[in-house]
Design an enzyme around this catalytic site. Structure first.
Site, PDB file in Angstrom:
ATOM      1  N   ASP A  24     121.742  47.797 162.595  1.00 37.42           N
ATOM      2  CA  ASP A  24     122.078  46.394 162.420  1.00 37.42           C
ATOM      3  C   ASP A  24     121.707  46.044 160.978  1.00 37.42           C
ATOM      4  OD1 ASP A  24     122.694  43.651 163.104  1.00 37.42           O
ATOM      5  OD2 ASP A  24     120.530  43.306 163.099  1.00 37.42           O
ATOM      6  N   ASP A 205     116.791  44.593 165.329  1.00 32.03           N
ATOM      7  CA  ASP A 205     115.575  43.791 165.409  1.00 32.03           C
ATOM      8  C   ASP A 205     115.497  42.970 166.684  1.00 32.03           C
ATOM      9  OD1 ASP A 205     117.566  41.989 164.876  1.00 32.03           O
ATOM     10  OD2 ASP A 205     116.431  40.825 163.417  1.00 32.03           O
ATOM     11  N   ASP A 209     121.133  41.745 169.684  1.00 29.18           N
ATOM     12  CA  ASP A 209     121.412  43.169 169.736  1.00 29.18           C
ATOM     13  C   ASP A 209     121.329  43.760 171.136  1.00 29.18           C
ATOM     14  OD1 ASP A 209     121.809  43.337 167.012  1.00 29.18           O
ATOM     15  OD2 ASP A 209     119.697  43.707 166.588  1.00 29.18           O
TER      16      ASP A 209
END
Length: 304
Positions: A24, A205, A209
């Site tokens: 990411d 993080d 996600d």
């Protein structure tokens, strides 16, 4: 000792076979501490409205806008705020998010925004484009070292616009960057790589996600490995820890079976005695434990 928490043995085994790492961008490869660089076309009252909307979310971009516009008076009334995952926020006839959010509502957005080298929060009200907020983020210092130490195929999956993602991919040495992705798009991309036979780990993080973390080969529910220090270079250490553990497990299996088979063969020819049998059982188990302790030499070498 390495500062890496694995959910279980299955996770440690899974990471040993990873050949592709997908990152990411925001908050992972970048510091995730945005700052407002400039505001275009928005009055103080508009900024106050946008800040009031952004208070409903904990996204780093939202926090930066709230901090920047904190000295403006909030609106007298605040409509219910609706989060459109991957796009932005809606509150009554107000929209604040990516240019795609406005286009979804058939609102014309200036084409010049497509070339902007920063994160854009476009704002509209009453079906008309009002202006935008341009924010910037900084690539983490250890991002390039982390990619280099991995030595694997690396890609970036991000909801940011493609020009920004391309710039970050070039800066850190990643093989490819994919922008303009929704959380579900990231999960689909991971799935497509798996269908092609790749073993994929996703590094994120935790903000937006969850879908892709649950799809990657490194997850059962969410994340199967957590880097306590937050240092990206630890990802390479996690992969090496998995590989080294797998090698030692294989050595122990060969050691245990090999000695037992040897004693069985000797027994067939009448050459084995009770002490050989004891060693093939208890002694080999002790050797396997001692061999396994070699893993600690790795953690001592990387102790912080």
């Amino acid at each position: 000792r390495l500062g890496i928490l694995f959910k279980g043995g299955g996770s440690l085994d899974a990471i040993s076979g990873v050949d592709t790492v997908a990152f990411d961008k925001t908050g992972t490869l970048t510091a995730g501490t945005f700052e407002v660089r400039r505001v275009e076309g928005l009055s103080n009252a508009d900024l106050a409205m946008v800040a009031a909307m952004e208070r409903s979310t904990s996204h780093p971009v939202a926090r930066a806008i709230v901090e920047y516009a904190g000295h403006f008076a909030p609106p007298a009334t605040m409509p219910d705020v609706k989060t459109v995952a991957g796009y932005g926020l809606e509150a009554g006839d107000w929209l604040a998010g990516t240019p795609r959010l406005l286009k979804m509502h058939d609102i014309n957005v200036p084409e010049l925004l497509d070339d902007e080298q920063g994160t854009i929060v476009a704002v509209a009200a009453g079906g008309e484009y009002k202006g935008c907020i341009i924010l910037g983020d900084v690539v983490r210092q250890d991002a390039r070292e982390a990619v280099s130490r991995l030595g694997l195929h690396t890609v970036i999956l991000s909801g940011d616009r493609q020009p920004i993602v391309d710039a970050v991919a070039e800066e850190i040495g990643a093989d490819r960057g994919y922008g303009d992705l929704l959380p579900g798009d990231k999960a689909e991309y991971i799935a497509s790589m798996q269908r092609d036979g790749h073993k994929v780990a996703f590094v994120g993080d935790g903000i937006n996600d969850a879908p892709v973390l649950a799809t990657s080969d490194m997850a059962v529910e969410t994340a199967d490995a957590v880097i306590h220090s937050g240092k990206l270079v630890k990802i390479a250490e996690a992969v090496e820890a998995g590989r080294r553990t797998r090698r030692i497990v294989k050595q122990n299996i060969v050691l245990a079976i090999g000695f037992k088979v040897l004693v069985m063969i000797l027994g067939l020819f009448g050459l084995a005695n009770i002490w050989m049998a004891v060693f093939a059982d208890t002694g080999v188990a002790l050797l396997a434990v001692l061999n396994s302790m070699r893993i600690f030499s790795m953690s001592r070498g990387h102790k912080e």
